[in-house]
Design a protein around this motif. Structure first.
Motif, PDB file in Angstrom:
ATOM      1  N   ALA A   1      26.549 -54.294   0.667  1.00  0.00           N
ATOM      2  CA  ALA A   1      27.382 -53.281   1.665  1.00  0.00           C
ATOM      3  C   ALA A   1      26.556 -52.812   2.580  1.00  0.00           C
ATOM      4  O   ALA A   1      26.746 -52.587   3.779  1.00  0.00           O
ATOM      5  CB  ALA A   1      28.423 -52.599   0.713  1.00  0.00           C
ATOM      6  N   SER A   2      25.494 -52.103   2.046  1.00  0.00           N
ATOM      7  CA  SER A   2      24.677 -51.070   3.089  1.00  0.00           C
ATOM      8  C   SER A   2      24.046 -52.263   3.885  1.00  0.00           C
ATOM      9  O   SER A   2      23.621 -51.718   5.096  1.00  0.00           O
ATOM     10  CB  SER A   2      23.989 -50.131   2.178  1.00  0.00           C
ATOM     11  N   ALA A   3      23.378 -53.237   3.430  1.00  0.00           N
ATOM     12  CA  ALA A   3      22.735 -54.173   4.205  1.00  0.00           C
ATOM     13  C   ALA A   3      23.547 -54.663   5.381  1.00  0.00           C
ATOM     14  O   ALA A   3      22.987 -54.744   6.691  1.00  0.00           O
ATOM     15  CB  ALA A   3      22.251 -55.214   3.315  1.00  0.00           C
ATOM     16  N   LEU A   4      24.921 -55.037   5.131  1.00  0.00           N
ATOM     17  CA  LEU A   4      25.685 -55.359   6.098  1.00  0.00           C
ATOM     18  C   LEU A   4      25.964 -54.574   7.439  1.00  0.00           C
ATOM     19  O   LEU A   4      25.952 -54.690   8.310  1.00  0.00           O
ATOM     20  CB  LEU A   4      27.011 -55.973   5.541  1.00  0.00           C
ATOM     21  N   VAL A   5      26.275 -53.257   6.895  1.00  0.00           N
ATOM     22  CA  VAL A   5      26.599 -52.067   7.545  1.00  0.00           C
ATOM     23  C   VAL A   5      25.127 -51.883   8.569  1.00  0.00           C
ATOM     24  O   VAL A   5      25.286 -51.612   9.888  1.00  0.00           O
ATOM     25  CB  VAL A   5      26.980 -50.712   7.074  1.00  0.00           C
ATOM     26  N   ALA A   6      24.110 -51.712   7.841  1.00  0.00           N
ATOM     27  CA  ALA A   6      22.915 -51.404   8.502  1.00  0.00           C
ATOM     28  C   ALA A   6      22.446 -52.574   9.655  1.00  0.00           C
ATOM     29  O   ALA A   6      22.035 -52.103  10.645  1.00  0.00           O
ATOM     30  CB  ALA A   6      21.655 -51.103   7.412  1.00  0.00           C
ATOM     31  N   ALA A   7      22.821 -53.621   9.164  1.00  0.00           N
ATOM     32  CA  ALA A   7      22.432 -54.549  10.085  1.00  0.00           C
ATOM     33  C   ALA A   7      23.549 -55.092  11.364  1.00  0.00           C
ATOM     34  O   ALA A   7      23.240 -55.270  12.357  1.00  0.00           O
ATOM     35  CB  ALA A   7      22.298 -56.100   9.433  1.00  0.00           C
ATOM     36  N   TRP A   8      24.920 -54.358  11.076  1.00  0.00           N
ATOM     37  CA  TRP A   8      25.883 -54.909  11.983  1.00  0.00           C
ATOM     38  C   TRP A   8      25.565 -53.822  13.204  1.00  0.00           C
ATOM     39  O   TRP A   8      26.002 -54.242  14.299  1.00  0.00           O
ATOM     40  CB  TRP A   8      27.263 -54.473  11.219  1.00  0.00           C
ATOM     41  N   LEU A   9      25.157 -52.587  12.859  1.00  0.00           N
ATOM     42  CA  LEU A   9      25.252 -51.753  14.124  1.00  0.00           C
ATOM     43  C   LEU A   9      24.062 -52.391  15.322  1.00  0.00           C
ATOM     44  O   LEU A   9      24.446 -52.613  16.433  1.00  0.00           O
ATOM     45  CB  LEU A   9      24.458 -50.421  13.743  1.00  0.00           C
ATOM     46  N   PRO A  10      22.878 -52.912  14.763  1.00  0.00           N
ATOM     47  CA  PRO A  10      21.971 -53.357  15.696  1.00  0.00           C
ATOM     48  C   PRO A  10      22.609 -54.949  16.295  1.00  0.00           C
ATOM     49  O   PRO A  10      22.324 -55.397  17.339  1.00  0.00           O
ATOM     50  CB  PRO A  10      20.549 -53.619  15.081  1.00  0.00           C
ATOM     51  N   ALA A  11      23.286 -55.631  15.435  1.00  0.00           N
ATOM     52  CA  ALA A  11      23.648 -56.827  15.811  1.00  0.00           C
ATOM     53  C   ALA A  11      24.722 -56.868  16.888  1.00  0.00           C
ATOM     54  O   ALA A  11      24.873 -57.527  17.643  1.00  0.00           O
ATOM     55  CB  ALA A  11      24.052 -57.688  14.258  1.00  0.00           C
ATOM     56  N   ARG A  12      25.578 -55.630  16.738  1.00  0.00           N
ATOM     57  CA  ARG A  12      26.587 -55.509  17.849  1.00  0.00           C
ATOM     58  C   ARG A  12      25.828 -55.314  19.163  1.00  0.00           C
ATOM     59  O   ARG A  12      26.324 -55.954  20.291  1.00  0.00           O
ATOM     60  CB  ARG A  12      27.571 -54.135  17.573  1.00  0.00           C
ATOM     61  N   LYS A  13      24.579 -54.444  19.263  1.00  0.00           N
ATOM     62  CA  LYS A  13      23.994 -54.533  20.371  1.00  0.00           C
ATOM     63  C   LYS A  13      23.600 -55.800  21.134  1.00  0.00           C
ATOM     64  O   LYS A  13      23.484 -55.970  22.091  1.00  0.00           O
ATOM     65  CB  LYS A  13      22.874 -53.269  20.121  1.00  0.00           C
ATOM     66  N   ALA A  14      23.069 -56.665  20.079  1.00  0.00           N
ATOM     67  CA  ALA A  14      22.462 -57.817  20.447  1.00  0.00           C
ATOM     68  C   ALA A  14      23.735 -58.656  20.969  1.00  0.00           C
ATOM     69  O   ALA A  14      23.269 -59.210  21.922  1.00  0.00           O
ATOM     70  CB  ALA A  14      22.096 -58.605  19.156  1.00  0.00           C
ATOM     71  N   ALA A  15      24.666 -58.561  20.295  1.00  0.00           N
ATOM     72  CA  ALA A  15      25.730 -59.305  20.997  1.00  0.00           C
ATOM     73  C   ALA A  15      26.382 -58.956  22.488  1.00  0.00           C
ATOM     74  O   ALA A  15      26.676 -59.765  23.335  1.00  0.00           O
ATOM     75  CB  ALA A  15      27.196 -59.199  20.184  1.00  0.00           C
ATOM     76  N   ALA A  16      26.047 -57.583  22.573  1.00  0.00           N
ATOM     77  CA  ALA A  16      26.304 -57.078  23.918  1.00  0.00           C
ATOM     78  C   ALA A  16      25.417 -57.010  24.991  1.00  0.00           C
ATOM     79  O   ALA A  16      25.572 -56.900  26.289  1.00  0.00           O
ATOM     80  CB  ALA A  16      26.576 -55.616  23.793  1.00  0.00           C
ATOM     81  N   VAL A  17      24.062 -58.079  24.542  1.00  0.00           N
ATOM     82  CA  VAL A  17      23.100 -58.175  25.705  1.00  0.00           C
ATOM     83  C   VAL A  17      23.757 -59.111  26.521  1.00  0.00           C
ATOM     84  O   VAL A  17      24.410 -60.084  26.352  1.00  0.00           O
ATOM     85  CB  VAL A  17      21.957 -58.822  25.091  1.00  0.00           C
ATOM     86  N   ASP A  18      23.528 -58.635  28.203  1.00  0.00           N
ATOM     87  CA  ASP A  18      24.043 -59.412  29.003  1.00  0.00           C
ATOM     88  C   ASP A  18      23.098 -60.443  29.550  1.00  0.00           C
ATOM     89  O   ASP A  18      21.755 -59.941  29.973  1.00  0.00           O
ATOM     90  CB  ASP A  18      24.387 -58.608  30.295  1.00  0.00           C
ATOM     91  N   PRO A  19      23.298 -61.557  29.312  1.00  0.00           N
ATOM     92  CA  PRO A  19      21.995 -62.709  29.680  1.00  0.00           C
ATOM     93  C   PRO A  19      21.664 -62.529  31.085  1.00  0.00           C
ATOM     94  O   PRO A  19      20.449 -62.791  31.219  1.00  0.00           O
ATOM     95  CB  PRO A  19      22.545 -64.036  29.259  1.00  0.00           C
TER      96      PRO A  19
END
Ligand SMILES: Nc1ncnc2c1ncn2[C@@H]1O[C@H](COP(=O)(O)OP(=O)(O)OP(=O)(O)O)[C@@H](O)[C@H]1O
Ligand SMILES: [Mg+2]
Lengths: 418, 226
Positions: free
Chosen positions: A392-410
């Motif tokens: 659970a803590s791994a998912l939360v910890a990864a989710w924060l930067p993963a969201r930023k990755a998803a928001a990257v405008d190509p």
């Protein structure tokens, strides 16, 4: 599923090229999980052991001839609301008795898996070689009482059932025997407030042994119920019922039910040990706070690892998006990176924690000269909790930067690169 | 016949950090089988136009139709899927994933589309690389290839899902004349023999001359050939 494998492939490739950071992050989780298993195993293990001692050493429920609230004086009942002065009321100090105790005993025995025994307890004085000491004498039915408590395990020199053959027998604690200078087989002169004198022979001694978990104090003494009734001059009277249940956890509810039905004070082991159990709650809060802190540090490791990965891979993110990977796909890649670190860390932590527990189990500890085996909880449940918490803590910890990755405008990245 | 790509009065502005118009009222039709070059001075909006054609960016005004279908109303996920199926990009810098082999890079969009098994995807990627003369490089990672080889891998990847549209942003910008000719010939083949639309932004007069049609841009607009 095919889509997931593609994303997992990219995630693994990212992790593989950053071996050192990945291993550090995995080690962080492993240390957290390992210490969780060791600390929590020790804490819950000793706690379970302690509770078991609380539960098993004494009857699960003890019925005493007391009321929760003292009864109103008859005068107060007769003139409710009036100012009533009652003078000269003296508390009864002799041993009273439970009304209807055979019916209550039957009710207690009707509980699932229940064993119940009557007893008559009261204060007596024991004299030996010119020395007198107060005793709290429990008149019991030896055969049933032996099933209710752990007393038998802490006796030396004899058995509880020896009382059946010797109605004048008595069992006292070893410290008490030392104090009055008596030994096994000596005869004490026991007197009650009713003025009855009785010569009683010491059949066994209660050893205050921490491990048997049964010790009611130096003054506690045991005799036959019939003998106690004679001593207190209360034939056929009983002032306590001792109950053991099939399911100890039910004691509180059963006690409440019986109390509601019969009156008197039915005290469950939970009620008896409330203060101690409150202490355990505090102890648990402290333990889980420490564990949470450790897992938080592990989560920071994952966060940093995934976060750097996202920053390093902005170009790759842009090209993946241009190729036709969705924002969700990109998020998935980095979530999988965190998850892989979490799973690998949990597995490594299981191994580490198992080793720690093994070391703790073999630790040569002695308490008051006796070897002590640490009670450890090494159950699957502990592993499941540790695994779930780290994932659970791994998912939360990864989710924060993963969201930023998803928001990257190509387009931003492509413009910058061109 | 509906055009494969149909732009009507497309305008794209930026407000941040200062207001600037990247593309102004551009209208443009491109048919299947056409090889079109986009030329113009640096900063005139060529790349910006390409991002709009490729559904990477959304116009502030006007419409972009692909296969006669309006794309403004599509969700981001639908636009992304259209890109996956119908559009292949080739950039000046190869943009290959550095951790993956050439074959794995080319297989990525195929596997993402999910029409083929992993094995079939790898086989298809291998075939595409072989057609571009990269059989020997299939299992190499990008850092062990020459610039020209990498760019051909990028073309193979753009072709992975058999797209109707190929968009190139200075794909020959980093290549020598030999490699440039290879790429241009490949683009001509893709348009003329395979019936795809190829739109290629270029500064190279040779590349522009090889195209069927040249679109000149200046200051965000399309201007007549001078
Ligand atoms: N992120 C941005 N912020 C502000 N202005 C930008 C940004 N990106 C591009 N521009 C401006 O938009 C205009 C069009 O840029 P674009 O990249 O489309 O030009 P181009 O024709 O592709 O140029 P080049 O041939 O150099 O690649 C340029 O004037 C550029 O300065
Ligand atoms: Mg450009």
């Amino acid at each position: 599923m095919g889509g997931f494998l593609v994303l997992a492939g990219i995630a693994f490739a990212h992790l593989a090229v950053r071996t050192r950071q990945t291993l550090v992050a995995i080690a962080g989780v492993a240390v957290g999980v390992g210490f969780f298993l060791a600390v929590s195993g020790m804490m819950t293990g000793s706690q379970a052991d302690f509770i078991r001692t609380l539960v098993d050493s004494a009857p699960h429920i003890i019925l005493q001839d007391e009321q929760r609230a003292p009864a109103h004086q008859p005068a107060v009942t007769a003139w409710p609301g009036a100012a009533v002065a009652v003078r000269g009321v003296r508390p009864q100090d002799e041993v009273r008795g439970l009304k209807d105790w055979p019916a209550m005993l039957a009710a207690a025995r009707a509980q699932p898996g229940a064993v119940a025994a009557p007893s008559l307890s009261g204060a007596v004085a024991a004299r030996f070689a010119g020395r007198t000491e107060p005793l709290a004498l429990n008149g019991v039915d030896p055969r049933i009482e032996g099933q209710l408590t752990k007393i038998e395990a802490s006796l030396v020199g004899g058995h509880l059932t020896d009382l059946e053959a010797r109605p004048d027998g008595i069992i006292i604690s070893r410290p008490m025997a030392d104090r009055i200078g008596a030994h096994l087989g000596d005869t004490l002169v026991v007197s009650s407030s009713a003025g009855v004198l009785q010569r009683m022979r010491i059949l066994a001694l209660i050893e205050p042994d921490a491990r048997a978990g049964f010790y009611a104090g130096d003054n506690a003494a045991y005799g036959l119920l019939r003998t106690a009734q004679v001593l207190f001059a209360r034939p056929n009277v009983v002032n306590q019922l001792h109950v053991k249940l099939g399911d100890p956890d039910a004691a509180e509810a059963v006690a409440a039910t019986l109390e509601a039905r019969w009156g008197y004070k039915w005290v469950s082991w939970q009620e008896r040990s409330r203060d101690i159990r409150n202490l355990l709650v505090v102890r648990n809060i402290i333990m889980y706070a420490v564990i949470a802190a450790i897992l938080l540090v592990a989560a920071f490791g994952i966060y940093t690892s995934v976060s750097t990965s996202v920053t390093d891979k902005r170009r790759d993110i842009a090209i993946l998006r241009a190729m036709g990977f969705t924002e969700r796909d990109v998020e998935g890649v980095f979530l999988i990176e965190g998850l892989v670190v979490g799973v690998a860390g949990a597995l490594a932590g299981f191994a580490f924690g198992t080793v720690l527990l093994e070391i703790l189990a073999r630790l040569p500890i002695t308490v008051q000269g006796k070897p002590l085996v640490l009670p450890l909880d090494r159950s699957l449940r502990q592993y499941l909790i540790a695994g779930a918490a780290s994932l659970a803590s791994a998912l939360v910890a990864a989710w924060l930067p993963a969201r930023k990755a998803a928001a990257v405008d190509p387009v931003d990245i492509l413009r910058g690169a061109a | 016949m509906t055009a494969l790509i149909d732009l009507k009065d497309v305008t794209r502005r930026l407000v941040d950090p200062e207001p600037v118009t990247l593309v102004r009222e551009v209208s443009l039709e491109i048919q299947p089988g056409e090889f079109v070059a986009v030329v113009g001075p640096s900063g005139c909006g060529k790349s910006s136009l390409l991002y709009l054609l490729g559904l990477l960016d959304r116009p502030d005004a006007g419409s972009v139709r692909i296969d006669g279908r309006a794309t403004e109303t599509l969700s981001e996920v639908e636009r992304t899927h259209l890109r996956l199926e119908r559009i292949g990009f080739v950039f000046q810098f190869h943009f290959l994933l550095p951790e993956l082999t050439a074959e794995a890079n080319v297989a990525l969009p195929i596997r993402r589309l999910g029409r083929y098994s992993r094995r079939e995807a790898d086989d298809r990627a291998h075939d595409l690389l072989a057609k571009l003369g990269l059989q020997a490089e299939a299992h190499r990672r990008p850092d062990r290839m020459s610039g020209g080889q990498r760019q051909r891998v990028a073309i193979a990847r753009a072709l992975a899902n058999d797209p109707a549209i190929i968009l190139g942003d200075e794909p020959t910008g980093n290549l020598d004349s030999v490699n440039t000719r290879l790429v241009v010939e490949e683009f001509q083949r893709l348009a003329h023999q395979e019936g795809r639309a190829v739109v290629c932004v270029t500064h190279d007069a040779g590349v522009a001359a090889a195209a069927d049609r040249r679109i000149h841009m200046l200051d965000g607009r399309i201007v007549p050939e001078t």
